[in-house]
Design a protein around this motif. Structure first.
Motif, PDB file in Angstrom:
ATOM      1  N   ASP A   1      20.711 -30.606  35.837  1.00 30.85           N
ATOM      2  CA  ASP A   1      19.637 -30.641  34.862  1.00 30.85           C
ATOM      3  C   ASP A   1      18.638 -29.538  35.223  1.00 30.85           C
ATOM      4  OD1 ASP A   1      20.584 -33.237  33.658  1.00 30.85           O
ATOM      5  OD2 ASP A   1      20.100 -33.942  35.671  1.00 30.85           O
ATOM      6  N   LEU A   2      17.566 -29.422  34.447  1.00 28.49           N
ATOM      7  CA  LEU A   2      16.578 -28.375  34.682  1.00 28.49           C
ATOM      8  C   LEU A   2      15.172 -28.956  34.658  1.00 28.49           C
ATOM      9  CD1 LEU A   2      18.051 -25.652  32.272  1.00 28.49           C
ATOM     10  CD2 LEU A   2      18.352 -25.764  34.758  1.00 28.49           C
ATOM     11  N   VAL A   3      14.444 -28.806  35.765  1.00 25.94           N
ATOM     12  CA  VAL A   3      13.022 -29.148  35.784  1.00 25.94           C
ATOM     13  C   VAL A   3      12.265 -27.900  35.355  1.00 25.94           C
ATOM     14  CG1 VAL A   3      11.092 -29.991  37.165  1.00 25.94           C
ATOM     15  CG2 VAL A   3      13.419 -30.759  37.678  1.00 25.94           C
ATOM     16  N   VAL A   4      11.345 -28.047  34.411  1.00 26.88           N
ATOM     17  CA  VAL A   4      10.696 -26.877  33.818  1.00 26.88           C
ATOM     18  C   VAL A   4       9.190 -27.090  33.744  1.00 26.88           C
ATOM     19  CG1 VAL A   4      12.731 -26.201  32.505  1.00 26.88           C
ATOM     20  CG2 VAL A   4      11.111 -27.796  31.490  1.00 26.88           C
ATOM     21  N   GLY A   5       8.450 -25.982  33.780  1.00 30.11           N
ATOM     22  CA  GLY A   5       7.006 -26.039  33.688  1.00 30.11           C
ATOM     23  C   GLY A   5       6.483 -24.897  32.839  1.00 30.11           C
ATOM     24  N   SER A   6       5.307 -25.089  32.251  1.00 34.13           N
ATOM     25  CA  SER A   6       4.774 -24.110  31.309  1.00 34.13           C
ATOM     26  C   SER A   6       3.283 -23.895  31.548  1.00 34.13           C
ATOM     27  CB  SER A   6       5.024 -24.579  29.869  1.00 34.13           C
ATOM     28  OG  SER A   6       4.415 -25.852  29.644  1.00 34.13           O
ATOM     29  N   LYS A   7       2.644 -23.126  30.658  1.00 33.70           N
ATOM     30  CA  LYS A   7       1.208 -22.881  30.756  1.00 33.70           C
ATOM     31  C   LYS A   7       0.598 -22.885  29.359  1.00 33.70           C
ATOM     32  CE  LYS A   7       0.805 -17.837  30.307  1.00 33.70           C
ATOM     33  NZ  LYS A   7       0.333 -16.586  30.939  1.00 33.70           N
ATOM     34  N   GLY A   8      -0.749 -22.952  29.324  1.00 33.02           N
ATOM     35  CA  GLY A   8      -1.456 -22.834  28.054  1.00 33.02           C
ATOM     36  C   GLY A   8      -1.537 -24.134  27.288  1.00 33.02           C
ATOM     37  N   GLY A   9      -1.870 -24.028  26.001  1.00 35.01           N
ATOM     38  CA  GLY A   9      -2.014 -25.213  25.164  1.00 35.01           C
ATOM     39  C   GLY A   9      -0.745 -26.033  25.090  1.00 35.01           C
ATOM     40  N   GLY A  10      -0.866 -27.335  25.351  1.00 33.95           N
ATOM     41  CA  GLY A  10       0.287 -28.223  25.322  1.00 33.95           C
ATOM     42  C   GLY A  10       1.223 -28.083  26.486  1.00 33.95           C
ATOM     43  N   ALA A  11       0.779 -27.442  27.583  1.00 36.25           N
ATOM     44  CA  ALA A  11       1.650 -27.217  28.737  1.00 36.25           C
ATOM     45  C   ALA A  11       2.035 -28.526  29.411  1.00 36.25           C
ATOM     46  CB  ALA A  11       0.965 -26.298  29.743  1.00 36.25           C
TER      47      ALA A  11
ATOM     48  N   ALA B   1       0.143 -30.274  32.080  1.00 35.82           N
ATOM     49  CA  ALA B   1      -0.059 -29.180  33.032  1.00 35.82           C
ATOM     50  C   ALA B   1      -1.039 -28.178  32.453  1.00 35.82           C
ATOM     51  CB  ALA B   1       1.273 -28.511  33.359  1.00 35.82           C
ATOM     52  N   GLY B   2      -1.510 -27.291  33.333  1.00 35.55           N
ATOM     53  CA  GLY B   2      -2.386 -26.214  32.903  1.00 35.55           C
ATOM     54  C   GLY B   2      -1.684 -24.870  32.949  1.00 35.55           C
ATOM     55  N   TRP B   3      -1.140 -24.553  34.135  1.00 36.28           N
ATOM     56  CA  TRP B   3      -0.411 -23.283  34.322  1.00 36.28           C
ATOM     57  C   TRP B   3       0.451 -23.460  35.565  1.00 36.28           C
ATOM     58  CZ3 TRP B   3      -2.969 -17.839  33.576  1.00 36.28           C
ATOM     59  CH2 TRP B   3      -2.046 -16.844  33.854  1.00 36.28           C
ATOM     60  N   ILE B   4       1.703 -23.803  35.349  1.00 33.35           N
ATOM     61  CA  ILE B   4       2.609 -24.064  36.471  1.00 33.35           C
ATOM     62  C   ILE B   4       3.031 -22.752  37.116  1.00 33.35           C
ATOM     63  CG2 ILE B   4       4.880 -24.950  37.121  1.00 33.35           C
ATOM     64  CD1 ILE B   4       2.766 -27.096  36.605  1.00 33.35           C
ATOM     65  N   MET B   5       2.879 -22.694  38.454  1.00 37.89           N
ATOM     66  CA  MET B   5       3.291 -21.527  39.220  1.00 37.89           C
ATOM     67  C   MET B   5       4.592 -21.774  39.974  1.00 37.89           C
ATOM     68  SD  MET B   5       1.135 -19.107  38.615  1.00 37.89           S
ATOM     69  CE  MET B   5       1.539 -17.954  39.935  1.00 37.89           C
ATOM     70  N   SER B   6       4.699 -22.928  40.631  1.00 40.01           N
ATOM     71  CA  SER B   6       5.874 -23.216  41.470  1.00 40.01           C
ATOM     72  C   SER B   6       6.385 -24.620  41.216  1.00 40.01           C
ATOM     73  CB  SER B   6       5.531 -23.086  42.960  1.00 40.01           C
ATOM     74  OG  SER B   6       5.174 -21.772  43.307  1.00 40.01           O
TER      75      SER B   6
ATOM     76  N   SER C   1       2.807 -26.519  42.037  1.00 40.13           N
ATOM     77  CA  SER C   1       1.459 -25.953  42.065  1.00 40.13           C
ATOM     78  C   SER C   1       1.056 -25.608  40.640  1.00 40.13           C
ATOM     79  CB  SER C   1       1.393 -24.712  42.967  1.00 40.13           C
ATOM     80  OG  SER C   1       2.270 -23.693  42.536  1.00 40.13           O
ATOM     81  N   ASP C   2      -0.147 -26.064  40.267  1.00 41.01           N
ATOM     82  CA  ASP C   2      -0.680 -25.904  38.913  1.00 41.01           C
ATOM     83  C   ASP C   2      -2.046 -25.233  39.039  1.00 41.01           C
ATOM     84  OD1 ASP C   2      -1.593 -26.114  36.318  1.00 41.01           O
ATOM     85  OD2 ASP C   2      -1.005 -28.208  36.070  1.00 41.01           O
ATOM     86  N   ARG C   3      -2.194 -24.028  38.520  1.00 46.89           N
ATOM     87  CA  ARG C   3      -3.391 -23.226  38.796  1.00 46.89           C
ATOM     88  C   ARG C   3      -4.547 -23.448  37.840  1.00 46.89           C
ATOM     89  NH1 ARG C   3      -1.951 -16.925  37.430  1.00 46.89           N
ATOM     90  NH2 ARG C   3      -4.215 -16.701  37.668  1.00 46.89           N
ATOM     91  N   LYS C   4      -4.345 -24.128  36.720  1.00 45.93           N
ATOM     92  CA  LYS C   4      -5.388 -24.247  35.705  1.00 45.93           C
ATOM     93  C   LYS C   4      -5.564 -25.705  35.274  1.00 45.93           C
ATOM     94  CE  LYS C   4      -6.445 -19.832  34.758  1.00 45.93           C
ATOM     95  NZ  LYS C   4      -7.814 -19.268  34.813  1.00 45.93           N
ATOM     96  N   GLY C   5      -6.723 -25.974  34.658  1.00 46.99           N
ATOM     97  CA  GLY C   5      -6.947 -27.268  34.031  1.00 46.99           C
ATOM     98  C   GLY C   5      -7.667 -28.260  34.917  1.00 46.99           C
ATOM     99  N   LYS C   6      -7.967 -29.417  34.350  1.00 44.57           N
ATOM    100  CA  LYS C   6      -8.716 -30.454  35.046  1.00 44.57           C
ATOM    101  C   LYS C   6      -7.927 -31.055  36.209  1.00 44.57           C
ATOM    102  CE  LYS C   6     -11.410 -31.789  30.973  1.00 44.57           C
ATOM    103  NZ  LYS C   6     -11.762 -32.893  30.024  1.00 44.57           N
ATOM    104  N   LYS C   7      -6.615 -31.013  36.137  1.00 41.29           N
ATOM    105  CA  LYS C   7      -5.791 -31.598  37.194  1.00 41.29           C
ATOM    106  C   LYS C   7      -5.037 -30.525  37.973  1.00 41.29           C
ATOM    107  CE  LYS C   7      -5.150 -36.043  34.896  1.00 41.29           C
ATOM    108  NZ  LYS C   7      -4.168 -37.041  34.408  1.00 41.29           N
ATOM    109  N   ARG C   8      -5.652 -29.365  38.115  1.00 42.11           N
ATOM    110  CA  ARG C   8      -4.993 -28.299  38.860  1.00 42.11           C
ATOM    111  C   ARG C   8      -4.888 -28.674  40.330  1.00 42.11           C
ATOM    112  NH1 ARG C   8      -9.493 -23.404  39.223  1.00 42.11           N
ATOM    113  NH2 ARG C   8     -11.005 -24.502  40.527  1.00 42.11           N
ATOM    114  N   GLY C   9      -4.008 -27.985  41.041  1.00 41.53           N
ATOM    115  CA  GLY C   9      -3.809 -28.264  42.456  1.00 41.53           C
ATOM    116  C   GLY C   9      -2.334 -28.381  42.778  1.00 41.53           C
ATOM    117  N   VAL C  10      -2.051 -28.941  43.939  1.00 46.44           N
ATOM    118  CA  VAL C  10      -0.679 -29.162  44.397  1.00 46.44           C
ATOM    119  C   VAL C  10      -0.377 -30.652  44.301  1.00 46.44           C
ATOM    120  CG1 VAL C  10       0.920 -28.948  46.341  1.00 46.44           C
ATOM    121  CG2 VAL C  10      -0.799 -27.170  45.937  1.00 46.44           C
ATOM    122  N   TYR C  11       0.763 -30.993  43.708  1.00 44.31           N
ATOM    123  CA  TYR C  11       1.158 -32.383  43.505  1.00 44.31           C
ATOM    124  C   TYR C  11       2.611 -32.580  43.923  1.00 44.31           C
ATOM    125  CZ  TYR C  11      -3.051 -32.881  40.652  1.00 44.31           C
ATOM    126  OH  TYR C  11      -4.348 -32.917  40.221  1.00 44.31           O
ATOM    127  N   TRP C  12       2.918 -33.840  44.160  1.00 44.94           N
ATOM    128  CA  TRP C  12       4.288 -34.232  44.489  1.00 44.94           C
ATOM    129  C   TRP C  12       4.683 -35.328  43.501  1.00 44.94           C
ATOM    130  CZ3 TRP C  12       4.393 -37.767  49.402  1.00 44.94           C
ATOM    131  CH2 TRP C  12       5.544 -38.555  49.430  1.00 44.94           C
TER     132      TRP C  12
END
Length: 424
Positions: A174-184, A209-214, A231-242
């Motif tokens: 399968d594929l885990v995917v992340g995005s950025k911007g509106g509706g990320a 998400a806000g802006w997924i980097m890794s 790692s999520d670089r933008k938004g109210k919940k930015r930071g590193v999560y597991w």
């Protein structure tokens, strides 16, 4: 107060004073030494954006997939081996897509040939599969490749990163995917019985998400299921999560993934790496746009046993800030990786890249971390050429026994490059 709580309190006191053995970093000196020698793998297009590694042709050597954002192409580079690594590598353009941000090698249909999945942002907002020819003799023939959009992603989000991973134990990868911007979002694409039927792939949202980097796969709680660290670089919940994998049966029933906050929500976190340790939890390294990196360490009381339930709640993550004595104009750190660069037997040296290395200031450095804090030294890797560098891979490309630095650069159009470690 029980022994576990006392132990946790003692660790917290040590952390608050930043006196964590082997991790608190004094202001290092800048070494007076020439930069490393640069070797070009490919500089034939524009905007090389990331290097992802996998063995594409089964020869035991790690090959590279790269999306060229401004050039509008996706390419694979076959590792020619140590004797020819300093030359330009054999390459194939596997497809043409606009605004490519990430490309990763994966045998998506299980036919034995390594395909490529690309993630596109901008106005494209689509993920693509570049199907590889099953005939290995045609792997470097661009006309033998076929590019198709994944309908569940088409025009939906600005896709930034893709992590191949078997989520449900059915129908392969399968594929885990992340995005950025509106509706990320962060989510996963469920492979159908016939992975070639791209219309049958289903998208499952895991979190906003806000802006997924890794996105990194690692079994954080040792339950046999790969979790996802992000790692999520933008938004109210930015930071590193597991994100904790709930188990294959639970995934099939639509159960949510538990979100564990690691740290960094007061920074704009960038590319991240997870460094496995012999102990239960790894070290998580993440770059920030500021002139520093963060290292996150997880700790549990020594008698906690295997983490589950109440034991897990007694542990916690804590950050250690790495500050660097570097030019003040370098304020946009992009990536950080950990390894034994100088072969002193200690694996806690760090390499870091920047995306704002203007006016001839080096955009890649490494820091040798000595046994004592005042032994730390920062060394120039890249020299004056290059402005916007990206992800880092530490890999011995010339076969001499030390770790070289593989990355890419997309403003001076250095392309896909590696720097030769002078240690050996």
């Amino acid at each position: 107060m029980n022994n576990r709580c006392v132990f946790a309190l003692a660790i917290f006191i040590a952390i608050s004073g930043t006196l964590v053995p082997g991790l608190s970093i004094a202001d290092p000196a800048l070494a007076d030494a020439p930069p490393w020698k640069r070797h070009t793998i490919d500089d034939s297009s524009r905007g090389a954006d990331g290097v992802r590694l996998a063995d594409a042709n089964g020869d035991g050597l790690l090959d590279i997939a790269t999306a060229w954002e401004e050039g509008g192409i996706v390419r694979v580079y076959l590792n020619p081996g140590p004797k020819k690594a300093k030359q330009k590598w054999p390459a194939v353009t596997v497809g043409e897509v606009k605004s490519g941000e990430d490309a990763v090698l994966v045998d998506l249909d299980g036919d034995g040939a390594m395909d490529v999945v690309s993630s596109c942002e901008g106005r494209t907002k689509t993920m693509y599969v570049h199907w590889a020819p099953k005939d290995k003799t045609k792997y470097l023939d661009p006309t033998a490749w076929k590019t198709e959009a994944i309908p569940a992603t088409q025009g939906k989000q600005m896709w930034m990163f893709c992590l191949p991973m078997d989520i449900d134990g059915k129908h392969g990868i399968d594929l885990v995917v992340g995005s950025k911007g509106g509706g990320a979002t962060v989510g996963w694409l469920e492979s159908p019985k016939n992975p070639r039927d791209l219309k049958a792939w289903k998208f499952h949202k895991l979190r906003d998400a806000g802006w997924i980097m890794s996105l990194v796969a690692h079994d954080m709680n040792e339950d046999g299921n790969m979790d996802v660290v992000l790692s999520d670089r933008k938004g109210k919940k930015r930071g590193v999560y597991w994100l904790t994998h709930p188990g294959r049966e639970a995934v099939g029933k639509g159960m949510p993934w538990k979100v564990e906050y690691v740290g960094g929500n007061d920074k704009e976190v960038m590319f991240m790496s997870v460094f496995p340790r012999e102990r239960r939890h790894p070290l998580i390294h993440v770059a920030t746009l500021e002139q520093k990196a963060l290292v996150f360490v997880y700790t549990l009381p020594p008698d906690a046993g295997k983490p589950d339930g109440d034991n897990e709640s007694l542990g916690f993550w804590f950050p250690v800030k790495l500050t660097f004595n570097l030019p003040k104009s370098l304020q946009r750190m992009k990536a950080v990786r950990r390894g034994d660069i100088d072969l002193d037997g200690r694996k806690n040296d760090v390499v870091f890249t920047f995306e704002g290395a203007n006016n001839g200031i080096p955009g890649v450095y490494w820091m040798s971390i000595g046994k004592k804090e005042n032994d730390n030294v920062v060394w120039d890797v890249a020299g004056p050429k290059g402005v916007k560098f990206d992800r880092i891979e530490l890999i011995d490309l010339d076969g001499d026994g030390d770790l070289d630095v593989l990355t890419c650069e997309e403003r001076d159009q250095l392309g896909v490059i590696w720097y030769e470690n002078p240690t050996k």
